[in-house]
Design an enzyme around this catalytic site. Structure first.
Site, PDB file in Angstrom:
ATOM      1  N   ARG A   9       1.256  -0.638  -0.121  1.00 31.92           N
ATOM      2  CA  ARG A   9       0.103  -0.260  -0.404  1.00 31.92           C
ATOM      3  C   ARG A   9       0.677   0.803   0.203  1.00 31.92           C
ATOM      4  O   ARG A   9       1.991   1.057   0.406  1.00 31.92           O
ATOM      5  CB  ARG A   9      -0.922  -0.219   1.275  1.00 31.92           C
ATOM      6  CG  ARG A   9      -1.904   0.718   1.106  1.00 31.92           C
ATOM      7  CD  ARG A   9      -2.628   0.960   2.695  1.00 31.92           C
ATOM      8  NE  ARG A   9      -3.933   2.258   2.719  1.00 31.92           N
ATOM      9  CZ  ARG A   9      -4.383   3.097   3.767  1.00 31.92           C
ATOM     10  NH1 ARG A   9      -4.135   2.407   4.602  1.00 31.92           N
ATOM     11  NH2 ARG A   9      -4.988   4.198   3.550  1.00 31.92           N
ATOM     12  N   HIS A  10       0.807   2.287  -0.381  1.00 31.98           N
ATOM     13  CA  HIS A  10       0.923   3.835  -0.805  1.00 31.98           C
ATOM     14  C   HIS A  10       1.216   4.057   0.712  1.00 31.98           C
ATOM     15  O   HIS A  10       0.935   3.698   1.304  1.00 31.98           O
ATOM     16  CB  HIS A  10       0.470   4.090  -1.624  1.00 31.98           C
ATOM     17  CG  HIS A  10      -0.750   4.786  -0.968  1.00 31.98           C
ATOM     18  ND1 HIS A  10      -0.838   5.858   0.056  1.00 31.98           N
ATOM     19  CD2 HIS A  10      -2.115   4.500  -1.550  1.00 31.98           C
ATOM     20  CE1 HIS A  10      -2.664   6.064   0.045  1.00 31.98           C
ATOM     21  NE2 HIS A  10      -2.925   5.283  -0.923  1.00 31.98           N
ATOM     22  N   GLN A  12       2.320   6.661   3.762  1.00 33.89           N
ATOM     23  CA  GLN A  12       0.766   7.968   3.429  1.00 33.89           C
ATOM     24  C   GLN A  12       0.538   9.243   2.650  1.00 33.89           C
ATOM     25  O   GLN A  12       1.632   9.840   2.597  1.00 33.89           O
ATOM     26  CB  GLN A  12       1.546   8.605   5.258  1.00 33.89           C
ATOM     27  CG  GLN A  12      -0.114   9.176   5.888  1.00 33.89           C
ATOM     28  CD  GLN A  12       1.230  10.477   7.044  1.00 33.89           C
ATOM     29  OE1 GLN A  12       2.176  11.262   6.180  1.00 33.89           O
ATOM     30  NE2 GLN A  12       0.908   9.977   7.790  1.00 33.89           N
ATOM     31  N   GLN A  14      -0.954  12.949   1.869  1.00 32.46           N
ATOM     32  CA  GLN A  14      -1.592  14.238   2.267  1.00 32.46           C
ATOM     33  C   GLN A  14      -2.884  13.882   3.082  1.00 32.46           C
ATOM     34  O   GLN A  14      -3.139  14.370   3.983  1.00 32.46           O
ATOM     35  CB  GLN A  14      -1.699  15.483   1.291  1.00 32.46           C
ATOM     36  CG  GLN A  14       0.324  15.173   1.247  1.00 32.46           C
ATOM     37  CD  GLN A  14      -0.151  16.242  -0.378  1.00 32.46           C
ATOM     38  OE1 GLN A  14      -1.051  16.827  -0.766  1.00 32.46           O
ATOM     39  NE2 GLN A  14       1.431  16.796  -1.489  1.00 32.46           N
ATOM     40  N   THR A  22     -10.053   9.337   0.365  1.00 29.91           N
ATOM     41  CA  THR A  22      -9.588  10.277  -0.600  1.00 29.91           C
ATOM     42  C   THR A  22      -9.914   9.190  -1.831  1.00 29.91           C
ATOM     43  O   THR A  22      -9.948   9.997  -3.607  1.00 29.91           O
ATOM     44  CB  THR A  22      -7.687   9.689  -0.782  1.00 29.91           C
ATOM     45  OG1 THR A  22      -7.342  10.159   0.098  1.00 29.91           O
ATOM     46  CG2 THR A  22      -6.989  10.351  -1.535  1.00 29.91           C
ATOM     47  N   GLU A  88      -7.729   2.902  -6.262  1.00 27.08           N
ATOM     48  CA  GLU A  88      -8.397   2.988  -4.966  1.00 27.08           C
ATOM     49  C   GLU A  88      -9.514   2.927  -5.001  1.00 27.08           C
ATOM     50  O   GLU A  88     -10.504   2.765  -6.711  1.00 27.08           O
ATOM     51  CB  GLU A  88      -7.963   4.187  -3.865  1.00 27.08           C
ATOM     52  CG  GLU A  88      -8.921   4.356  -3.202  1.00 27.08           C
ATOM     53  CD  GLU A  88      -8.324   3.305  -1.971  1.00 27.08           C
ATOM     54  OE1 GLU A  88      -9.268   2.169  -2.301  1.00 27.08           O
ATOM     55  OE2 GLU A  88      -8.067   3.546  -0.621  1.00 27.08           O
TER      56      GLU A  88
END
Length: 249
Positions: A9-10, A12, A14, A22, A88
């Protein structure tokens, strides 16, 4: 001989740091997110992983995570495939909203259902919404009918699976070691599929940012084992933090 697959998973983003939904909004990484991605690369290097190919979404938080991780791995040269199918989950009208404020307004139970249930969609965005994917040129070649205005995890899995079957599974069947840098829910969808997780149990699966999840698969791509790299206690704490994001203060 087992095949190796890593789900990452990417780091953190913004909006992760601001606790906002998001979805398909193209938000970048924080400095912490870049550090998490680099650390993920170091963990994979310590594990001795040598990848043959990498996949990611069309959203920069996943793309930049992959770039940072591959740099730390000293495997920047790898072929990278990008697909909207790894994006996502589309959070519909929740995108951009503060999770705590939304929980205070609608109740923690409702927000948890929207966030973690298998087949329940959040409210959709309107077709005239400026953020509708049809207004984003990265999706210009796609039939408008496939562009979501909201998605459940079930919808996300239905979107991801054709890419798995057409692109990723054939590479694993060719004994390639594969890295996927994507998102909490597109990876939850793959996790559910690989582990044959029930609709009920997937509610409690939370994938933390920036921690590689290593799967070993049989020659028929059945799960032999899976584990987070690094400190298992740190991974557990990070998963619990994800679970708590939708709770009112």
């Amino acid at each position: 001989m087992t095949r190796k697959l890593v789900l990452l998973r990417h780091g953190q983003s913004q909006w992760n740091s601001m606790n906002r939904f998001t979805g398909w909004v193209d938000i970048g990484l924080t400095e912490q997110g870049h550090q998490e991605a680099t650390m993920a690369g170091h963990l994979m290097k310590e594990e001795g992983l040598e990848f043959d190919v990498a996949h990611t979404s069309l959203l920069k938080r996943a793309i930049h995570t992959l770039q940072d991780a591959l740099k730390a791995l000293d495997q920047d040269w790898l072929p990278i495939y990008k697909s909207w199918r790894l994006n996502e989950r589309h959070y519909g009208a929740l995108q951009g909203l503060d999770k705590i404020d939304t929980a205070a307004k609608h109740g923690e139970e409702q927000v948890n259902i929207w966030r973690r249930s298998y087949d329940i969609q959040p409210p959709p965005i309107d077709l005239d919404d400026p953020s509708h994917p049809m207004r984003d040129r990265r999706y210009a070649a796609l039939d408008r009918k496939v562009l979501p205005v909201t998605e459940s995890l079930k919808n996300t899995l239905e979107r991801v699976l054709p890419y798995w079957n057409d692109a990723i599974a054939p590479q694993l069947n060719d004994n390639k070691t594969v890295l996927i840098s994507a998102h909490g829910n597109s990876l939850r969808a793959l996790y559910k599929y690989l582990n044959q997780e029930s609709d009920e149990k997937i509610l409690n699966v939370n994938i933390p940012t920036g921690i590689p999840l290593l799967f070993e698969l049989s020659d028929t791509l059945q799960v032999v084992s899976y584990r987070y790299l690094g400190d298992p206690d740190a991974a557990q704490r990070a998963s619990e933090m994800v679970a708590n994001q939708g709770k009112a203060k």
